[in-house]
Design an enzyme around this catalytic site. Structure first.
Site, mmCIF file in Angstrom:
data_model
loop_
_atom_site.group_PDB
_atom_site.id
_atom_site.type_symbol
_atom_site.label_atom_id
_atom_site.label_comp_id
_atom_site.label_asym_id
_atom_site.label_seq_id
_atom_site.Cartn_x
_atom_site.Cartn_y
_atom_site.Cartn_z
ATOM 1 N N CYS B 144 41.381 42.437 31.522
ATOM 2 C CA CYS B 144 40.605 41.830 30.435
ATOM 3 C C CYS B 144 39.153 41.590 30.831
ATOM 4 O O CYS B 144 38.247 41.991 30.116
ATOM 5 C CB CYS B 144 41.260 40.525 30.003
ATOM 6 S SG CYS B 144 42.835 40.812 29.157
ATOM 7 N N HIS B 145 38.938 40.880 31.957
ATOM 8 C CA HIS B 145 37.569 40.565 32.347
ATOM 9 C C HIS B 145 37.293 40.881 33.803
ATOM 10 O O HIS B 145 36.306 40.418 34.350
ATOM 11 C CB HIS B 145 37.260 39.087 32.052
ATOM 12 C CG HIS B 145 37.573 38.697 30.632
ATOM 13 N ND1 HIS B 145 38.729 38.047 30.291
ATOM 14 C CD2 HIS B 145 36.899 38.937 29.475
ATOM 15 C CE1 HIS B 145 38.756 37.876 28.973
ATOM 16 N NE2 HIS B 145 37.655 38.408 28.452
#
Lengths: 441, 180, 289
Positions: B144-145
């Protein structure tokens, strides 16, 4: 009621709030400094008790709705109630409070209504107050009926079938309306789901009508056991602390009875058949509604024709709405109406009698061992004929006795004011009074 | 008629509105309301059937060396990872490297069984499920990040603030563990 | 005075009707013999408590005898290790840890799905699993029992008038020889405690129709049907008492909790009411009313 508000905001914040939304002033004027007759007896505590019951039902109901599931594969509704009883923390207590709370709510409302009947609280200028009360009662009955269906036990299902089928008795539109109510060809999952939605909605409508009911009360002010209007400040005392504490005491006494049912006799007012999941193919041997509907069930079954029975059943409640105009008496309180008191007592016994009739099968022998004889469609020695007798009195009480009595009776002497009989004892009664009025109702 | 009843001022002759009895009654009222409110609040806590699923047992023989198995537990994924000696050595060697949430590898496994690493597979940043074996540190990489965890489940790079959570777990036999 | 007499007379009349209404007039059709007078430790609505050892014996009877035909779908193995239950052990407040119920559960295999392959498999039950039903569905149950459906026992003690007393009376009232003149259909058994209408199956004096009905369940208990571990003699009577107690617990596992909480609540409310009454009297002492 009328009169200038005595509320004086003391702090900066309360003054600021009062100039924008005088809600504290409203609370003060209605529940703190409200001038209340000083002679109210314990029958007057049931209004507060009812407000407490409504609060308890809503609080426990909202919580139950967090765990209840209405529709799915299998006995979902029934099992979700058992999940509440077994798995949810304290769920058994919340469920039993809610179920027995409904019974306690109706017990209190019947006492409250009987108080209204006895003391003439429905008479001018409180007709709207009385009618709003009748609306609350109707909403309560609808809510209670819907709620009993939700556990989806055998009796829940049977109740749903019987009551929705009553609508089918209406000519022309009956069948279309019942199909619309059911959401299908018979009572089923769609019916249960919408009953859940309506059961959640109606109590908030009741709360709204209760607000109107209290507003309508505060315009003329409370009635009192003498039925004599408030004449001066000497007749009244502020609602707080006198009636807040008295109502509080009555509420706790009521809660003791409530607790005895919840904790020691939780299933006493219910029916064993409702601990069996609903089975559309197997009808219970004896279908009975909850106790608070039994008198109306008896009236319904007393009439052989289905449509007339339905109309009479709803009519018995509808009569209440027009009671203020049926009563011709100039005297408000039955304390001073000895004949009316007698007929009222019989009325109460008739209502209880109708309840017992509703609990039994119509063709069951009333007096065991006596064979009786056939009169029209049923044996005379049966609960049906007793129901018919009692139903006749019920309707006669409102339609014949109440209007006639006001015109023909000789009431006792009514005191001049609320304060008079208390302050001056026997000397307060005018000469020639036939009997001494009771001091307390 | 002699009038012995006082009714003009309700408070005449009443010097103490804060009488003890009123305070006692009010205290009892507060107690009653509190005991009534508590069950209405507590009912939202996990119910018995939810708690019954609060712990699960897992058979370690299912996991191959160098692999992990994802076990669903309390609605969350749990990574049961069978670490190779190389992976263990790398984690220990980097015990003192600068990291956001410093922790020794020894504190993240059971004594004597460093090959078994059990962590909750939920990224401590915003909750995504990290991918196994990718990233510079050989542990996990969150898609995701970009948070990267090492072979001990410690956050080494990226926005996540904390190491992967170690749930309560224990051996119930040489080959079976109880999680939760 | 006359008014009062009239009112009292009306009241008395109504009371008589009330009494008669409750005098249980003979029902036109369904009959049932009077239940036996039997008592348990949990009879008293305020001070009653389940006897844990009796619940354990009762579970044994359920497990060895009843569970062959009767499901108990709402009960989990872990429930039996909860407070008030037959296998509650203070050492294991979390039922998941209680070794006895874990072992009981592990005896059963329940259906599940293999997480790796997706195939249907069977795995040993855990404390979280519900009791395994003896039949896959209602149709299988009926087929195995001559068309009759053995009812689920989770709430049986609450779903029958008389509760545990009815269950006890029912299983101890089978008669070796039904009354002569009664036609008992094959696969059915006469039981005076089972509510029913035998007028159509009775060839004797029409005024003396036997009470009770025909039940599809054969006598389930006999002396020594189970072996108790705690030294109690496994007579039919004892087995019946114990299984009825277990079923009463199963219908409401929190009943002991409820009674104990009720005791505290009512005492508190009585004291609270007393305080409020004193407060009320104090506030009103100067008001003429």
């Amino acid at each position: 009621m009328s009169g200038h508000s005595t509320y004086e905001p003391k702090t900066g914040f309360t003054r600021w709030l009062d100039s924008r939304l005088p809600i504290v002033r409203l609370a003060w004027d209605s529940f703190v400094d409200f001038p209340t007759p000083k002679n109210l007896n314990y029958w007057w505590t049931f209004g507060g008790i009812l407000a407490m019951c409504l609060g308890i039902q809503i609080a426990t109901g909202v919580v139950l709705a967090m765990h209840y599931v209405a529709v799915g594969t299998g006995d979902v509704a029934f099992n979700s109630v058992e999940h509440i009883m077994r798995d949810v923390n304290g769920g058994w207590m919340i469920r039993f409070v809610h179920a027995n709370g409904a019974s306690m709510f109706f017990l209190a409302v019947y006492i409250h209504m009987l108080r209204g009947l006895y003391y003439g609280s429905y008479k001018a200028p409180r007709e709207i107050l009385w009618i709003l009360g009748c609306v609350i009662y109707l909403l309560m009955m609808a809510t209670g009926f819907l709620g009993y269906v939700l556990p989806w036990g055998q009796m829940s299902y049977a109740g749903a079938v019987v009551i929705t089928n009553l609508i089918g008795a209406l000519p022309i539109v009956g069948k279309a309306i019942t199909t619309w109510l059911w959401g299908g060809a018979a009572v089923g999952a769609p019916t249960l789901n919408r009953f859940f939605s309506l059961h959640y909605l109606l109590p908030f409508m009741i709360a709204g009508v209760v607000v109107l009911h209290i507003w309508a009360l505060h315009v003329p002010g409370n009635n009192n056991p003498t039925g004599v209007n408030v004449k001066s400040k000497a007749d009244t005392i502020p609602f707080h602390p006198y009636y807040t504490v008295k109502d509080g005491f009555a509420m706790v006494a009521f809660l003791i009875l409530f607790a005895v049912f919840v904790f020691f006799l939780p299933d006493a007012l219910g029916h064993v058949d409702n601990y069996e999941p609903a089975n559309p193919l197997k009808t219970p041997a004896h279908i009975v509604p909850e106790w608070y509907f039994l008198p109306f069930y008896a009236i319904l079954r007393a009439i052989p024709d289905k449509l007339t029975g339905v109309l009479m059943m709803f009519g018995s409640i509808g009569l209440l709405f027009v009671l203020p105009w049926l009563d011709t008496s100039k005297v408000r309180s039955m304390r001073y109406r000895p004949s009316a008191k007698l007929y009222f007592c019989i009325f109460v016994l008739v209502a209880i009698g109708l309840g017992f009739c509703g609990a039994n099968e119509p063709d069951q022998k009333l007096i065991p061992g006596v064979s009786g004889f056939q009169l029209l469609d049923y044996n005379l020695n049966s609960f049906v004929w007793l129901s018919r007798l009692l139903t006749t009195y019920y309707f006669a009480y409102f339609l014949v006795i109440t209007p006639l009595l006001g015109l023909t009776e000789t009431p006792l002497a009514v005191p001049d004011s609320i304060s008079t009989p208390v302050l001056s004892g026997a000397a307060a009664l005018p000469k020639g009074a036939t009997a001494q009025a009771e001091k307390k109702g | 008629m002699a009038n012995t009843v006082v009714d003009s001022d309700p408070h005449a002759g009443d010097p103490n509105r804060r009488d003890f009895i009123h305070i006692a009654a009010a205290t009892a009222a507060v107690g009653a309301v509190g005991s009534a409110v508590w069950p209405l609040v507590n009912q939202m806590n996990p119910s018995a059937d939810v708690l019954a699923l609060a712990s699960i047992e897992f058979d370690l023989t299912k996991v191959q060396p160098g692999q992990q198995i994802v076990v669903p537990w309390q609605g969350k994924p749990v990574f049961v990872r069978y670490r190779t000696p190389a992976e263990i050595a790398k984690a220990v060697a980097e015990d003192n490297a600068p990291m956001k949430d410093p922790a020794k590898d020894a504190s993240r496994h059971k004594d004597g069984k460093p090959q078994w690493l059990i962590v909750v597979g939920v990224c401590t940043h915003l909750g995504c499920v990290p991918n196994f074996g990718t990233g510079e540190y050989g542990g996990w990489l969150c898609p995701c990040h970009g948070s990267q965890y090492d072979t001990s489940g410690r956050i080494r790079k990226g926005p996540a603030p904390l190491n992967l959570e170690i749930p309560k777990w224990d051996f119930i036999s040489d080959t079976k563990v109880k999680i939760g | 005075m006359l008014r009062k007499t009239k009112v009292l007379a009306a009241f008395g009349l109504a009371l008589t009707f009330t009494g008669l209404a409750f005098a249980a007039p003979a029902l036109a059709e369904t009959t049932q013999a009077e239940l036996k007078d039997v008592h348990w430790s949990f009879d008293n609505p305020v001070f009653g408590k389940f006897d844990q050892e009796q619940l354990q014996r009762g579970y044994k009877v359920y497990h060895d005898v009843c569970a062959n035909c009767h499901s108990m779908n709402l009960m989990t193995f872990g429930d039996m290790a909860g407070k008030g239950g037959p296998f509650y052990n203070e050492k294991y407040p979390n039922p998941n840890d209680n070794p006895y119920v874990k072992a009981l559960a592990a005896e059963y295999k329940v259906a599940d799905v293999d997480h790796d392959t997706g195939d249907a498999i069977e795995r040993p039950a855990t404390t979280a699993d519900h009791f395994k039903a003896p039949f896959a569905n209602e149709y299988a149950a009926r087929a195995a029992n001559g068309g009759a459906l053995p009812p689920d026992m989770s709430l049986l003690a609450k779903a029958r008038e008389g509760g545990p007393a009815y269950i006890y009376s029912l299983v101890t009232s089978y008669q070796a020889n039904p009354p002569a003149g009664l036609t008992v259909a094959p696969g059915k058994y006469y039981n005076p405690m089972f509510p029913g209408d035998l007028s159509s199956a009775w060839k004797g004096d029409p005024k003396a129709v036997p009470k009770g009905g025909l039940i599809g369940m054969p006598p389930p208990l006999r002396d020594g049907a189970v072996t108790y571990d705690d030294g109690f003699k496994a007579t039919t009577d004892q087995e019946a008492k114990d299984v009825a107690a277990f079923l009463a617990w199963a219908a409401e596992p929190h009943a002991d909790d409820r009674r104990q909480a009720g005791f505290s609540v009512v005492i508190y409310l009585l004291i609270f009411a007393g305080l409020l009454y004193a407060s009320y009297k104090r506030i009103w002492r100067n008001i003429a009313h």
